[in-house]
Design a protein around this motif. Structure first.
Motif, mmCIF file in Angstrom:
data_model
loop_
_atom_site.group_PDB
_atom_site.id
_atom_site.type_symbol
_atom_site.label_atom_id
_atom_site.label_comp_id
_atom_site.label_asym_id
_atom_site.label_seq_id
_atom_site.Cartn_x
_atom_site.Cartn_y
_atom_site.Cartn_z
ATOM 1 N N ASP A 137 0.839 -1.198 0.000
ATOM 2 C CA ASP A 137 0.000 0.000 0.000
ATOM 3 C C ASP A 137 0.875 1.249 0.000
ATOM 4 O O ASP A 137 0.612 2.237 -0.712
ATOM 5 C CB ASP A 137 -0.914 -0.033 1.229
ATOM 6 N N ARG A 185 2.382 1.919 -3.415
ATOM 7 C CA ARG A 185 1.383 2.426 -4.360
ATOM 8 C C ARG A 185 1.009 3.876 -4.078
ATOM 9 O O ARG A 185 0.801 4.673 -4.998
ATOM 10 C CB ARG A 185 0.138 1.541 -4.300
ATOM 11 N N ARG A 186 0.912 4.239 -2.813
ATOM 12 C CA ARG A 186 0.496 5.589 -2.463
ATOM 13 C C ARG A 186 1.631 6.599 -2.583
ATOM 14 O O ARG A 186 1.441 7.743 -3.000
ATOM 15 C CB ARG A 186 -0.047 5.630 -1.029
ATOM 16 N N ARG A 187 2.831 6.193 -2.186
ATOM 17 C CA ARG A 187 3.931 7.143 -2.035
ATOM 18 C C ARG A 187 4.989 7.033 -3.131
ATOM 19 O O ARG A 187 5.849 7.917 -3.242
ATOM 20 C CB ARG A 187 4.609 6.943 -0.675
ATOM 21 N N THR A 243 0.334 5.462 6.760
ATOM 22 C CA THR A 243 -0.696 4.994 5.834
ATOM 23 C C THR A 243 -2.068 5.397 6.352
ATOM 24 O O THR A 243 -2.395 5.128 7.511
ATOM 25 C CB THR A 243 -0.645 3.454 5.696
#
Length: 262
Positions: free
Chosen positions: A170, A173-175, A190
């Motif tokens: 996660d 994917r986000r950062r 997160t």
């Protein structure tokens, strides 16, 4: 030094002499020695063992030999301590391949020995060489090996072995950057719903007094997060240009060997 609640100080006192014995017996210098398992991930059970991992360097002359030396040092597991390490050349080769395990060693919150300047150089190289598709694939597969959706009880250990790499996936994917190693850092960075955070906090308190074999009932908030994050499988990374990473790793290797000789 502040006592680490995850590390028994009696065990810590045993580790230093073991590392000294390795250096004397094998003629190496240990650059970094850390905890790499659930104690470093911050969710150890009361009967978790100690996963001590280290990176070592040999004298320059050993690398200039026509004989190929084994690049791993392993000690027999004694029931409490699992101790093994990698040669610097092997570690740098894996860094050039964007190996997630090496980066985790370099960022472990539990350190037994550390050459700060060398570790900083290796960590900088690991972050520069990081190929995010390779890291995402690693964490995706790690999570899927630990967790399967279902209704029946699940090992408490499996929940955490699935949650940590799922959070790491996660994070990537986000950062679009390599994730931290430990669960608290991953959760702090997160965005997660409160019911999931509360559920994980309860499970963490249980795990501290549980054994590695203890079971848990399925937790809806956790099941939903795992299912949602893992619904899209991270693809196996295709070939990528490792030339710059290999060149940088070779340069670091030579520079570190020159330092060892001086």
């Amino acid at each position: 030094m502040t006592q680490d609640p995850m590390i028994d100080e009696a065990v810590r006192r045993r580790i230093g002499p073991i590392l000294n014995d390795i250096e004397r017996r094998d003629g190496v210098r240990i650059l970094l020695a850390v905890e790499s398992g659930s104690r470093a991930w911050r969710f150890a059970s009361r009967d978790s063992d100690y996963d001590v991992r280290f990176i070592y360097v040999r004298p320059l002359e050993d690398y200039l030999s026509v004989e190929t030396r084994r690049d791993v040092i392993e000690l027999p597991i004694d029931g409490t301590l699992d101790v093994n390490g990698w040669d610097l050349r092997k570690a740098l080769g894996l860094v050039a391949k964007s190996n997630a395990v090496v980066t985790e060693w370099l960022t472990s919150p539990v350190t037994y020995r550390r050459d700060a300047e060398t570790v900083a150089r290796l960590l900088g190289l690991a972050r520069t060489c990081a190929h995010l598709p390779a890291l995402a694939y690693h964490y995706d597969r790690s999570a899927r090996r630990a967790w399967e959706p279902g209704d029946g009880p699940i090992r408490l250990k499996s929940y955490f072995y699935a949650l940590r790499p799922t959070l790491a996936l996660d994070w990537i994917r986000r950062r679009a950057e390599p994730p931290p190693m430990d669960l608290p850092s991953l959760m702090a960075g997160t965005p997660l719903p409160d019911d999931l955070r509360d559920a994980v906090a309860i499970l963490l308190r249980r795990k501290q007094v549980a054994t590695e074999a203890d079971m848990a009932e399925r937790v809806p908030a956790l099941e939903a997060y795992l299912a949602d994050t893992l619904s899209e499988m991270a693809p196996r990374p295709g070939a990528w240009d490792r030339g710059p990473a290999i060149g940088a790793a070779n340069e670091a290797f030579r520079a570190l060997l020159r330092t060892e000789r001086s």
